[in-house]
Design a protein around this motif. Structure first.
Motif, PDB file in Angstrom:
ATOM      1  N   CYS A   1      -1.930  15.576 -14.601  1.00  0.00           N
ATOM      2  CA  CYS A   1      -2.241  15.236 -15.988  1.00  0.00           C
ATOM      3  C   CYS A   1      -2.754  16.465 -16.732  1.00  0.00           C
ATOM      4  O   CYS A   1      -3.655  17.163 -16.243  1.00  0.00           O
ATOM      5  N   PRO A   2      -2.223  16.767 -17.902  1.00  0.00           N
ATOM      6  CA  PRO A   2      -2.719  17.924 -18.670  1.00  0.00           C
ATOM      7  C   PRO A   2      -4.212  17.862 -18.978  1.00  0.00           C
ATOM      8  O   PRO A   2      -4.836  18.910 -19.179  1.00  0.00           O
ATOM      9  N   LYS A   3      -4.783  16.686 -18.995  1.00  0.00           N
ATOM     10  CA  LYS A   3      -6.221  16.573 -19.227  1.00  0.00           C
ATOM     11  C   LYS A   3      -7.010  17.162 -18.065  1.00  0.00           C
ATOM     12  O   LYS A   3      -8.065  17.770 -18.256  1.00  0.00           O
TER      13      LYS A   3
ATOM     14  N   PRO B   1      -5.207  21.872 -17.668  1.00  0.00           N
ATOM     15  CA  PRO B   1      -4.713  22.325 -18.984  1.00  0.00           C
ATOM     16  C   PRO B   1      -3.528  23.281 -18.906  1.00  0.00           C
ATOM     17  O   PRO B   1      -2.855  23.504 -19.921  1.00  0.00           O
ATOM     18  N   ALA B   2      -3.265  23.829 -17.714  1.00  0.00           N
ATOM     19  CA  ALA B   2      -2.105  24.711 -17.581  1.00  0.00           C
ATOM     20  C   ALA B   2      -0.790  23.933 -17.632  1.00  0.00           C
ATOM     21  O   ALA B   2       0.277  24.531 -17.819  1.00  0.00           O
ATOM     22  N   ILE B   3      -0.874  22.612 -17.469  1.00  0.00           N
ATOM     23  CA  ILE B   3       0.327  21.772 -17.529  1.00  0.00           C
ATOM     24  C   ILE B   3       0.583  21.385 -18.981  1.00  0.00           C
ATOM     25  O   ILE B   3      -0.272  20.814 -19.651  1.00  0.00           O
ATOM     26  N   GLU B   4       1.755  21.704 -19.463  1.00  0.00           N
ATOM     27  CA  GLU B   4       2.120  21.414 -20.845  1.00  0.00           C
ATOM     28  C   GLU B   4       2.289  19.912 -21.050  1.00  0.00           C
ATOM     29  O   GLU B   4       2.835  19.208 -20.183  1.00  0.00           O
ATOM     30  N   ALA B   5       1.846  19.401 -22.190  1.00  0.00           N
ATOM     31  CA  ALA B   5       1.948  17.974 -22.498  1.00  0.00           C
ATOM     32  C   ALA B   5       3.158  17.682 -23.369  1.00  0.00           C
ATOM     33  O   ALA B   5       3.612  18.528 -24.146  1.00  0.00           O
ATOM     34  N   VAL B   6       3.683  16.465 -23.239  1.00  0.00           N
ATOM     35  CA  VAL B   6       4.673  15.955 -24.184  1.00  0.00           C
ATOM     36  C   VAL B   6       3.998  15.835 -25.547  1.00  0.00           C
ATOM     37  O   VAL B   6       2.864  15.366 -25.649  1.00  0.00           O
ATOM     38  N   LEU B   7       4.678  16.260 -26.608  1.00  0.00           N
ATOM     39  CA  LEU B   7       4.113  16.199 -27.957  1.00  0.00           C
ATOM     40  C   LEU B   7       4.966  15.326 -28.866  1.00  0.00           C
ATOM     41  O   LEU B   7       6.199  15.286 -28.730  1.00  0.00           O
ATOM     42  N   ASP B   8       4.302  14.638 -29.804  1.00  0.00           N
ATOM     43  CA  ASP B   8       5.028  13.873 -30.804  1.00  0.00           C
ATOM     44  C   ASP B   8       5.267  14.732 -32.039  1.00  0.00           C
ATOM     45  O   ASP B   8       4.926  15.926 -32.062  1.00  0.00           O
ATOM     46  N   SER B   9       5.839  14.136 -33.084  1.00  0.00           N
ATOM     47  CA  SER B   9       6.225  14.912 -34.263  1.00  0.00           C
ATOM     48  C   SER B   9       5.035  15.485 -35.014  1.00  0.00           C
ATOM     49  O   SER B   9       5.174  16.459 -35.756  1.00  0.00           O
ATOM     50  N   ALA B  10       3.855  14.913 -34.818  1.00  0.00           N
ATOM     51  CA  ALA B  10       2.646  15.424 -35.462  1.00  0.00           C
ATOM     52  C   ALA B  10       1.948  16.478 -34.615  1.00  0.00           C
ATOM     53  O   ALA B  10       0.893  16.985 -35.001  1.00  0.00           O
ATOM     54  N   GLY B  11       2.534  16.791 -33.445  1.00  0.00           N
ATOM     55  CA  GLY B  11       1.929  17.782 -32.563  1.00  0.00           C
ATOM     56  C   GLY B  11       0.854  17.219 -31.654  1.00  0.00           C
ATOM     57  O   GLY B  11       0.160  17.975 -30.971  1.00  0.00           O
ATOM     58  N   GLU B  12       0.723  15.882 -31.624  1.00  0.00           N
ATOM     59  CA  GLU B  12      -0.268  15.243 -30.764  1.00  0.00           C
ATOM     60  C   GLU B  12       0.359  14.926 -29.409  1.00  0.00           C
ATOM     61  O   GLU B  12       1.560  14.648 -29.304  1.00  0.00           O
ATOM     62  N   ALA B  13      -0.478  14.951 -28.371  1.00  0.00           N
ATOM     63  CA  ALA B  13       0.018  14.659 -27.031  1.00  0.00           C
ATOM     64  C   ALA B  13       0.424  13.191 -26.916  1.00  0.00           C
ATOM     65  O   ALA B  13      -0.314  12.298 -27.344  1.00  0.00           O
ATOM     66  N   SER B  14       1.601  12.947 -26.354  1.00  0.00           N
ATOM     67  CA  SER B  14       2.017  11.582 -26.042  1.00  0.00           C
ATOM     68  C   SER B  14       1.273  11.145 -24.792  1.00  0.00           C
ATOM     69  O   SER B  14       1.265  11.866 -23.783  1.00  0.00           O
TER      70      SER B  14
ATOM     71  N   TRP C   1      -0.256   8.085 -21.918  1.00  0.00           N
ATOM     72  CA  TRP C   1      -0.106   6.813 -21.205  1.00  0.00           C
ATOM     73  C   TRP C   1      -1.502   6.230 -21.031  1.00  0.00           C
ATOM     74  O   TRP C   1      -2.303   6.749 -20.270  1.00  0.00           O
ATOM     75  N   LEU C   2      -1.801   5.182 -21.799  1.00  0.00           N
ATOM     76  CA  LEU C   2      -3.112   4.539 -21.783  1.00  0.00           C
ATOM     77  C   LEU C   2      -4.234   5.563 -21.957  1.00  0.00           C
ATOM     78  O   LEU C   2      -5.242   5.540 -21.235  1.00  0.00           O
ATOM     79  N   GLY C   3      -4.019   6.487 -22.893  1.00  0.00           N
ATOM     80  CA  GLY C   3      -5.047   7.458 -23.233  1.00  0.00           C
ATOM     81  C   GLY C   3      -4.941   8.795 -22.547  1.00  0.00           C
ATOM     82  O   GLY C   3      -5.586   9.765 -22.977  1.00  0.00           O
ATOM     83  N   ASP C   4      -4.161   8.900 -21.494  1.00  0.00           N
ATOM     84  CA  ASP C   4      -4.027  10.162 -20.762  1.00  0.00           C
ATOM     85  C   ASP C   4      -2.714  10.850 -21.132  1.00  0.00           C
ATOM     86  O   ASP C   4      -1.644  10.235 -21.056  1.00  0.00           O
ATOM     87  N   PRO C   5      -2.772  12.130 -21.528  1.00  0.00           N
ATOM     88  CA  PRO C   5      -1.554  12.832 -21.947  1.00  0.00           C
ATOM     89  C   PRO C   5      -0.553  12.945 -20.805  1.00  0.00           C
ATOM     90  O   PRO C   5      -0.925  13.093 -19.632  1.00  0.00           O
ATOM     91  N   LEU C   6       0.723  12.871 -21.166  1.00  0.00           N
ATOM     92  CA  LEU C   6       1.800  12.949 -20.174  1.00  0.00           C
ATOM     93  C   LEU C   6       2.330  14.375 -20.073  1.00  0.00           C
ATOM     94  O   LEU C   6       2.419  15.085 -21.069  1.00  0.00           O
ATOM     95  N   PRO C   7       2.702  14.803 -18.877  1.00  0.00           N
ATOM     96  CA  PRO C   7       3.232  16.161 -18.697  1.00  0.00           C
ATOM     97  C   PRO C   7       4.663  16.289 -19.211  1.00  0.00           C
ATOM     98  O   PRO C   7       5.482  15.380 -19.040  1.00  0.00           O
ATOM     99  N   ALA C   8       4.954  17.412 -19.862  1.00  0.00           N
ATOM    100  CA  ALA C   8       6.302  17.657 -20.378  1.00  0.00           C
ATOM    101  C   ALA C   8       7.274  17.836 -19.212  1.00  0.00           C
ATOM    102  O   ALA C   8       7.078  18.723 -18.371  1.00  0.00           O
ATOM    103  N   PRO C   9       8.332  17.018 -19.123  1.00  0.00           N
ATOM    104  CA  PRO C   9       9.225  17.056 -17.957  1.00  0.00           C
ATOM    105  C   PRO C   9       9.898  18.401 -17.716  1.00  0.00           C
ATOM    106  O   PRO C   9      10.165  18.762 -16.565  1.00  0.00           O
ATOM    107  N   LEU C  10      10.191  19.163 -18.794  1.00  0.00           N
ATOM    108  CA  LEU C  10      10.926  20.412 -18.633  1.00  0.00           C
ATOM    109  C   LEU C  10      10.024  21.639 -18.518  1.00  0.00           C
ATOM    110  O   LEU C  10      10.520  22.750 -18.352  1.00  0.00           O
ATOM    111  N   ALA C  11       8.715  21.432 -18.600  1.00  0.00           N
ATOM    112  CA  ALA C  11       7.788  22.560 -18.478  1.00  0.00           C
ATOM    113  C   ALA C  11       7.810  23.097 -17.051  1.00  0.00           C
ATOM    114  O   ALA C  11       7.773  22.319 -16.094  1.00  0.00           O
ATOM    115  N   PRO C  12       7.858  24.415 -16.855  1.00  0.00           N
ATOM    116  CA  PRO C  12       8.040  24.991 -15.519  1.00  0.00           C
ATOM    117  C   PRO C  12       7.002  24.538 -14.487  1.00  0.00           C
ATOM    118  O   PRO C  12       7.360  24.226 -13.350  1.00  0.00           O
ATOM    119  N   LEU C  13       5.716  24.507 -14.848  1.00  0.00           N
ATOM    120  CA  LEU C  13       4.697  24.161 -13.861  1.00  0.00           C
ATOM    121  C   LEU C  13       4.869  22.730 -13.368  1.00  0.00           C
ATOM    122  O   LEU C  13       4.905  22.472 -12.158  1.00  0.00           O
TER     123      LEU C  13
END
Length: 669
Positions: A115-117, A120-133, A135-147
């Protein structure tokens, strides 16, 4: 023994079969009851294929050591032993290694340490406003991010080598593998603006643009822009009121990106497992919001998945009582051939109290099969009660609350319903799949319009797809006829020819080859109805009136072979191409009880069902053969003696009950 998926149908040693499965979350039970519960699924439900997730957080709770698949640290982590037991009992398995599974587990089954929370080195999925997407309050990791991609690859490599490969059929029970869950993170129905605006996703987006347009100059010409470099391109984040066709292109691009992004993730994760069995996915149907059909249609494009097979789920309402749920469910079943991989048979407290009675699920299962599904899943087959808080610290035992097999391993009334369905489909399933649905026409999906309509407001005159499709669905339902969905950019003349009349969305542009396809369909005697203005440009925004020049066409009159003459019900007919065999599915709505009268080729048929009930009849040489009829729905306090009358044959239960005949044997329950 060879296992493959052909046009959405599971084929084992050359024999197609309706894929009837039940989910058993082994990780929620004590290993001491595994054998008993598996036997109950096999014998009391008549189901010989189970599905099971492999929760990453359960098998690898910390990053400090390798995953535990043998139960050394906790007994119910012994998935290797569980699969061996399945094989011993003659039960086949659809393995689901995630990495995200939902399944009411903490953080969707992902371990907290990805979890990016927490990192923090793990990139989070972002929505159009730049906020982390989240799951029940915890940011989700971006699937294509290398780490994170490296972490996922290690997990899936391990499951592939240590669990799936050794248990692959015929040396083990695994016949299929499902990757991801309902999109990627149960996100298949979310708005296009909900994800993914992370740096890694946008890099993929710009790479796709390079492949699609070739040069910056061509991109600028088609978009009416003057960018200096690919890196300067920004995706759409909101509707800006575009007036020209050039200004619509970025929305269509973002919809296409979503489809290729999801396909890229599916292929990366499947390759990491390297399974030798076919791979399936389980898309959730469109959601309830204004743009839902367009969001879903834009990203769900099985035609470009190349070896990833389509499947879908439910979880969006009681279709016998809600028209919106019905439309969304049917769209998922018709989008492409494939099985329903999660039908709610056990959750009445978490979702809707109507699921306390099996009639709700029975109705929906038969609807999915009638609409085009090639199988169904009982989610879940068994109530479980043996998990720890680190897996799920929210839900009470048992999980779920009303499965066909209860927490003591005893069959409930739902078990009898399922056993009849499973036996019917074991006996007749291959023939059912061979039989062709009787349809009055087709709706042609032009998917670039979905990306545009996913952003446009309801009052906009921009091209539409989802709302046009929904209106078409309602017209067909009101007329009592069935229809098909055809994806136009990959379709052939032969694909359209079988449908006669094809309705397509209108708009300013349409691919030149699609216009030519539709014009050829008209020239061949078919008809095309354009819902909106006929296009005058091609995909390169150059003049093209091939379709407009072929219009108007005269829709052929279609006489439905089956119609409901009394009662609030829908009817679906399938006819075998080589034998005088037909399958008639009748689905009674929740506000109707008792007699439903129909005509099939002018001959009357009368059914007696409960409210929200359903029936499936097999007709051979014009005469009634085997059948399933639901007469009891305790949730709606509806109980009638189920019955069917066809010609001189009258079969009716002697008391309020379900009535079935399978293989010539009657069952009253």
């Amino acid at each position: 023994m060879a296992i493959e998926v052909r046009d959405g149908v599971t084929v084992i040693d050359g024999e197609p079969q309706v894929l009837v499965t039940a989910d058993y979350p082994y990780y929620r039970d004590d290993p001491s009851v595994w054998r008993d519960r598996l036997i109950a699924i096999r014998d009391d439900l008549g189901i010989r294929v189970i599905t099971c997730y492999l929760p990453w957080r359960h098998h690898q709770p910390t990053p400090d050591g390798p995953p535990d698949f043998s139960g050394e640290s906790q007994g119910n982590r012994d998935v290797v032993g569980f699969l061996a037991l399945c094989h011993e009992l003659g039960i086949q398995v659809v393995a689901k290694p995630g990495p995200f599974i939902h399944a009411e587990t903490n953080y969707g089954g992902l371990p907290d340490w990805v979890c990016p929370k927490h990192n923090p080195a793990i990139e989070a999925v972002l929505d159009s406003a730049g906020e982390a997407s989240a799951w029940l309050g915890d940011p989700l990791p971006a699937p294509l991010a290398p780490l994170f991609d490296g972490m996922v690859t290690q997990w899936l490599n391990a499951t592939g080598k240590e669990v799936i490969e050794p248990a692959t059929w015929p040396n083990g029970p695994i016949i299929l593998m499902q990757i991801a869950n309902e999109g990627i993170y149960t996100s298949g129905a979310l708005p296009l603006s909900a994800y993914d605006y992370s740096a890694s996703a946008l890099a993929f987006y710009r790479d796709r643009l390079k492949d699609w347009y070739g040069t910056v100059e061509e991109y600028d010409r088609l978009h009416g822009t003057a960018i200096g470099d690919w890196s300067d391109i920004e995706p759409p984040r909101e509707w800006t009121g575009p007036a020209r066709s050039e200004e619509l292109q970025s929305y269509a691009d973002w919809g296409r990106f979503h489809a290729e992004y999801m396909g890229e993730v599916y292929h990366r994760w499947s390759a990491a497992v390297a399974a030798r069995v076919p791979v399936v996915v389980n898309l959730n149907p469109p959601a309830e919001h204004h743009h839902s059909f367009d969001d879903w249609l834009a990203r769900v494009r099985p035609e470009i998945w190349d070896g990833i097979n389509y499947g879908f789920t439910n979880w969006m309402g009681v279709v016998s009582a809600n028209r919106d749920s019905h439309a969304r469910y049917v769209t998922a079943a018709k989008r492409a051939p494939g099985p329903n991989l999660e039908e709610n048979w056990g959750f009445s407290k978490l979702y809707d109290p109507a699921y306390a009675d099996g009639t709700t699920s029975y109705h929906q299962t038969l609807l999915a099969l009638a609409a085009g599904a090639t199988g169904f899943n009982v989610y879940t087959g068994v109530n479980t009660s043996g998990w720890t808080d680190d897996l799920d610290n929210v839900h009470e035992s048992p999980y779920p609350d009303c499965a066909p097999i209860d927490e003591n391993g005893e069959p409930t009334p739902k078990a009898h319903t399922l056993k009849s369905m499973a036996d019917f489909l074991t006996l007749h399933g291959a023939e059912f799949l061979e039989s062709r649905p009787e349809r009055a026409g087709a709706y042609g999906l032009y998917l670039p319009y979905a990306g545009i309509a996913a952003f446009s407001p309801e009052s906009s005159d921009a091209p539409q797809l989802g709302r046009s499709l929904r209106a078409y669905h309602e017209r067909c339902r009101a007329e009592g006829v069935d229809y098909a969905l055809v994806e136009l950019q990959s379709a052939t003349v032969d694909d359209l020819a079988v449908h006669g009349s094809v309705t397509v969305p209108g708009g300013p542009f349409m691919h030149r080859h699609v216009q030519a396809l539709l014009a050829a369909h008209i020239a061949g005697g078919g008809s095309v109805v354009v819902d909106g203005p006929a296009p005058t440009l091609d995909e390169d925004l150059r003049p093209c009136t091939v379709l407009a020049d072929a219009l108007p066409s005269v829709p052929a009159a279609v006489a439905s072979r089956v119609r409901v003459t009394h009662g609030h019900a829908d009817a679906y007919l399938r006819v075998h191409p080589d034998r005088d065999v037909a399958y008639l599915t009748v689905l009674t709505q929740s506000d109707h009880e008792g007699a439903v009268c129909l005509e099939l080729d002018g001959r009357p048929i009368e059914l007696i069902t409960a409210k929200g009930g359903a029936a499936l009849l097999r007709l051979v040489d014009g005469e009634l053969d085997d059948f399933l009829v639901k007469g009891v729905n305790t949730y709606l306090d509806s109980a009638v003696p189920a019955g069917v009358k066809h010609g001189d044959r009258i079969h009716i239960a002697d008391h309020p009950a379900d009535l079935d005949r399978v293989g010539g044997r009657f069952r009253v329950s």
